[in-house]
Design a protein around this motif. Structure first.
Motif, PDB file in Angstrom:
ATOM      1  N   UNK A 130      38.356 -11.131  -5.356  1.00  0.00           N
ATOM      2  CA  UNK A 130      38.055 -11.887  -4.141  1.00  0.00           C
ATOM      3  C   UNK A 130      37.014 -11.149  -3.288  1.00  0.00           C
ATOM      4  N   UNK A 131      37.179  -9.832  -3.168  1.00  0.00           N
ATOM      5  CA  UNK A 131      36.193  -9.040  -2.419  1.00  0.00           C
ATOM      6  C   UNK A 131      34.818  -9.167  -3.079  1.00  0.00           C
ATOM      7  N   UNK A 132      34.815  -9.085  -4.414  1.00  0.00           N
ATOM      8  CA  UNK A 132      33.546  -9.221  -5.152  1.00  0.00           C
ATOM      9  C   UNK A 132      32.919 -10.593  -4.932  1.00  0.00           C
ATOM     10  N   UNK A 133      33.770 -11.604  -4.836  1.00  0.00           N
ATOM     11  CA  UNK A 133      33.289 -12.978  -4.646  1.00  0.00           C
ATOM     12  C   UNK A 133      32.460 -13.103  -3.372  1.00  0.00           C
ATOM     13  N   UNK A 134      32.965 -12.504  -2.281  1.00  0.00           N
ATOM     14  CA  UNK A 134      32.214 -12.546  -1.012  1.00  0.00           C
ATOM     15  C   UNK A 134      30.873 -11.828  -1.178  1.00  0.00           C
ATOM     16  N   UNK A 135      30.912 -10.680  -1.881  1.00  0.00           N
ATOM     17  CA  UNK A 135      29.693  -9.884  -2.064  1.00  0.00           C
ATOM     18  C   UNK A 135      28.662 -10.662  -2.888  1.00  0.00           C
ATOM     19  N   UNK A 136      29.148 -11.250  -3.986  1.00  0.00           N
ATOM     20  CA  UNK A 136      28.282 -12.003  -4.888  1.00  0.00           C
ATOM     21  C   UNK A 136      27.711 -13.242  -4.176  1.00  0.00           C
ATOM     22  N   UNK A 137      28.528 -13.870  -3.349  1.00  0.00           N
ATOM     23  CA  UNK A 137      28.070 -15.051  -2.609  1.00  0.00           C
ATOM     24  C   UNK A 137      26.914 -14.660  -1.687  1.00  0.00           C
ATOM     25  N   UNK A 138      26.993 -13.465  -1.105  1.00  0.00           N
ATOM     26  CA  UNK A 138      25.916 -12.996  -0.207  1.00  0.00           C
ATOM     27  C   UNK A 138      24.667 -12.671  -1.009  1.00  0.00           C
ATOM     28  N   UNK A 139      24.862 -12.057  -2.196  1.00  0.00           N
ATOM     29  CA  UNK A 139      23.704 -11.668  -3.010  1.00  0.00           C
ATOM     30  C   UNK A 139      22.968 -12.878  -3.560  1.00  0.00           C
ATOM     31  N   UNK A 140      23.690 -13.897  -3.999  1.00  0.00           N
ATOM     32  CA  UNK A 140      23.087 -15.124  -4.540  1.00  0.00           C
ATOM     33  C   UNK A 140      22.281 -14.848  -5.807  1.00  0.00           C
ATOM     34  N   UNK A 141      21.299 -15.705  -6.109  1.00  0.00           N
ATOM     35  CA  UNK A 141      20.457 -15.548  -7.298  1.00  0.00           C
ATOM     36  C   UNK A 141      21.287 -15.518  -8.567  1.00  0.00           C
ATOM     37  N   UNK A 142      21.040 -14.473  -9.395  1.00  0.00           N
ATOM     38  CA  UNK A 142      21.729 -14.411 -10.691  1.00  0.00           C
ATOM     39  C   UNK A 142      23.136 -13.826 -10.580  1.00  0.00           C
ATOM     40  N   UNK A 143      23.468 -13.189  -9.429  1.00  0.00           N
ATOM     41  CA  UNK A 143      24.778 -12.513  -9.328  1.00  0.00           C
ATOM     42  C   UNK A 143      25.960 -13.462  -9.591  1.00  0.00           C
ATOM     43  N   UNK A 144      25.991 -14.669  -8.965  1.00  0.00           N
ATOM     44  CA  UNK A 144      27.126 -15.561  -9.251  1.00  0.00           C
ATOM     45  C   UNK A 144      27.200 -16.015 -10.718  1.00  0.00           C
ATOM     46  N   UNK A 145      26.050 -16.070 -11.376  1.00  0.00           N
ATOM     47  CA  UNK A 145      26.025 -16.491 -12.791  1.00  0.00           C
ATOM     48  C   UNK A 145      26.710 -15.424 -13.646  1.00  0.00           C
ATOM     49  N   UNK A 146      26.333 -14.161 -13.393  1.00  0.00           N
ATOM     50  CA  UNK A 146      26.916 -13.042 -14.130  1.00  0.00           C
ATOM     51  C   UNK A 146      28.420 -12.954 -13.827  1.00  0.00           C
ATOM     52  N   UNK A 147      28.749 -13.074 -12.570  1.00  0.00           N
ATOM     53  CA  UNK A 147      30.134 -13.004 -12.087  1.00  0.00           C
ATOM     54  C   UNK A 147      31.005 -14.033 -12.802  1.00  0.00           C
ATOM     55  N   UNK A 148      30.514 -15.286 -12.838  1.00  0.00           N
ATOM     56  CA  UNK A 148      31.300 -16.365 -13.437  1.00  0.00           C
ATOM     57  C   UNK A 148      31.416 -16.222 -14.956  1.00  0.00           C
ATOM     58  N   UNK A 149      30.288 -15.941 -15.613  1.00  0.00           N
ATOM     59  CA  UNK A 149      30.314 -15.889 -17.086  1.00  0.00           C
ATOM     60  C   UNK A 149      31.153 -14.710 -17.571  1.00  0.00           C
ATOM     61  N   UNK A 150      31.034 -13.557 -16.891  1.00  0.00           N
ATOM     62  CA  UNK A 150      31.832 -12.388 -17.286  1.00  0.00           C
ATOM     63  C   UNK A 150      33.310 -12.726 -17.150  1.00  0.00           C
ATOM     64  N   UNK A 151      33.642 -13.444 -16.078  1.00  0.00           N
ATOM     65  CA  UNK A 151      35.043 -13.831 -15.882  1.00  0.00           C
ATOM     66  C   UNK A 151      35.504 -14.784 -16.985  1.00  0.00           C
ATOM     67  N   UNK A 152      34.681 -15.775 -17.310  1.00  0.00           N
ATOM     68  CA  UNK A 152      35.091 -16.725 -18.371  1.00  0.00           C
ATOM     69  C   UNK A 152      35.364 -15.977 -19.677  1.00  0.00           C
ATOM     70  N   UNK A 153      34.471 -15.040 -20.031  1.00  0.00           N
ATOM     71  CA  UNK A 153      34.641 -14.294 -21.285  1.00  0.00           C
ATOM     72  C   UNK A 153      35.869 -13.381 -21.202  1.00  0.00           C
ATOM     73  N   UNK A 154      36.067 -12.742 -20.048  1.00  0.00           N
ATOM     74  CA  UNK A 154      37.188 -11.817 -19.899  1.00  0.00           C
ATOM     75  C   UNK A 154      38.527 -12.566 -19.906  1.00  0.00           C
ATOM     76  N   UNK A 155      38.557 -13.738 -19.259  1.00  0.00           N
ATOM     77  CA  UNK A 155      39.805 -14.528 -19.238  1.00  0.00           C
ATOM     78  C   UNK A 155      40.156 -14.988 -20.659  1.00  0.00           C
TER      79      UNK A 155
END
Ligand code: NDP
Ligand code: MG
Length: 392
Positions: free
Chosen positions: A307-332
């Motif tokens: 959740x903390x990372x989510x706020x950070x990634x939301x602020x960074x924008x660009x490719x960060x949310x893409x990496x965040x989401x895909x890494x999570x899908x693969x890890x889950x």
């Protein structure tokens, strides 16, 4: 006039609830197209009951078997992932319910937005990774994007109490998931069964694991940024274990408007379909007298690092949310397959964000390439350092 609906992902938790809602709304609504991925038995059963004009299975082996089983019914079963985009763009469809899980739903969601239709969007991952592309495509075509996610449906309903400029902040509620009261060490070693044991909502496996890690709320923060054009600083998360207050909007005068209901997805699904009207439906009724009290507490951002990372990634924008989401899908996926412990999910996401070179101004192809890179990085990490990841 009958509204013609296409359901992308009819065999899922949202898809099954949507069929029930639409069945009860007939003849005002009719399912003319539906898609599934792998569940042949259930999909054949649904197609026999609904008799849509178009049916598609994205997995071609499943499609073949489904086609054989439906011979003689007059329903032609289309096959392959591209069919989602075709179905999403059909002229005769008024509303597309995007209920596929994960980034796999992105091309179809984008196609509906470009086609100028109503997009009832449950599938939050496309908004997380391509919020700008989707909202911009909808703006150009005149398409309406309506939230199905319960928190966002609540925010959308509460926002009708004032103008966009009068919104001070949005408070997204979260149940806290099955590990709300579990200490961090035990949570990191949780089994699949424990992580799938959600206290209030019954949902598909991926979002249920995301709720346990609070990654779901992280994705929802980014989803809210795009759906409501908010800055990240305007979004708060509040733990509310009863899942009755589905979210709130605080206006500049200090008034807080909330939407309440039982934890039942049939209500937000129906509202997205009937909006701007409300009609009687099948959702369970709220009995606050039986509940007695509603409780709230702040989220533990140290324990729920996603959740903390989510706020950070939301602020960074660009490719960060893409990496965040895909890494999570693969890890889950790896966690559900028993390959990694629960605690390794967030570690893998952090690793991908650390080694990734951030980019901005991304086309759909760029997004898909970064999504693919992130999934491969998870696979590489698991192959190179399986022990490290397994012991986390
Ligand atoms: P499920 O896993 O229950 O269902 C997913 C659906 O997508 C199934 O119909 C599945 O087909 C299909 N699907 C899976 N993989 C693919 C693929 N690669 N290509 C095309 N279709 C595919 O998920 P949920 O219904 O729980 O969630 C759907 C979306 O809605 C998610 O994005 C989730 O975050 C969001 N959401 C869900 C809520 C809920 O209550 N469930 C609440 C709020 C949001 P098959 O089963 O045939 O393999
Ligand atoms: Mg939600």
């Amino acid at each position: 006039m009958t509204k013609k609906v296409a359901i992308l992902g009819s065999t899922g938790s949202i898809g099954r609830n949507a069929l029930e809602v639409i069945g009860a709304l007939a003849p005002a609504f009719e399912v003319v197209a539906m898609t599934a991925h792998s569940k042949v038995d259930l999909f054949c059963q649904q197609v026999r009951a609904v008799r849509p004009k178009y049916a598609a299975m994205t997995d071609s082996v499943a499609a073949q078997s489904c086609r054989k089983r439906l011979q003689g019914t007059g329903v032609e079963v289309l096959s392959g992932p591209n069919r989602l985009v075709e179905i999403a763009s059909l002229d005769e469809v008024d509303i597309v319910l995007c209920a596929v899980v994960g980034a796999a739903g992105l091309p179809a969601a984008l196609a509906v937005a470009k086609a100028g239709k109503t997009v009832a969007i449950a599938n939050k991952e496309p908004l997380v990774i391509a919020g700008e592309l989707l909202t911009e495509a909808a703006r150009r075509s005149g398409a309406t994007i309506l939230p199905v996610d319960s928190e966002h449906s609540a925010v959308f309903q509460a926002m009708q109490a004032g103008s966009a400029a009068e919104v001070e902040k949005v408070i997204l509620t979260a149940s806290g998931g099955p590990f709300r009261k579990t200490d961090t060490a035990h949570m990191q070693r949780a089994t699949v069964e424990q992580a799938l044991n959600h206290p209030t909502w019954t949902m598909g496996p991926k979002i249920t694991i995301d709720s346990a890690s609070m990654m779901n709320k992280a994705l929802e923060v980014i989803e809210a940024v795009w759906l409501f054009r908010l800055s990240v600083d305007q979004i708060d998360v509040l733990i509310h274990p009863e899942s009755v207050v589905h979210s709130m909007v605080e206006f500049v005068d200090g008034s807080v408007i909330a939407q309440l209901g039982t934890p039942d997805m049939r209500l937000p699904i129906q509202y997205a379909l009937t909006y701007p009207r409300r009609v009687a439906g099948v959702a369970d009724r709220l009995r606050l007298d039986r509940l007695g009290k509603l409780t709230f507490e702040p989220p533990d951002l140290k324990k729920f690092r996603a959740l903390a990372l989510g706020f950070e990634v939301a602020r960074r924008g660009g490719s960060a949310p893409v990496v965040f989401n895909a890494a999570n899908e693969a890890a889950v996926e790896a966690f559900l397959a028993g390959r990694i412990p629960f605690g390794a999910i967030v570690e893998l996401i952090e690793h991908c964000l650390d080694v990734h070179n951030e980019r901005t101004h991304l086309s759909l192809d760029d997004l898909l390439a970064i999504d693919d890179w992130s999934r491969q990085e998870v696979a590489r990490r698991l192959a190179d350092a399986p022990q490290t990841v397994a012991q986390k």
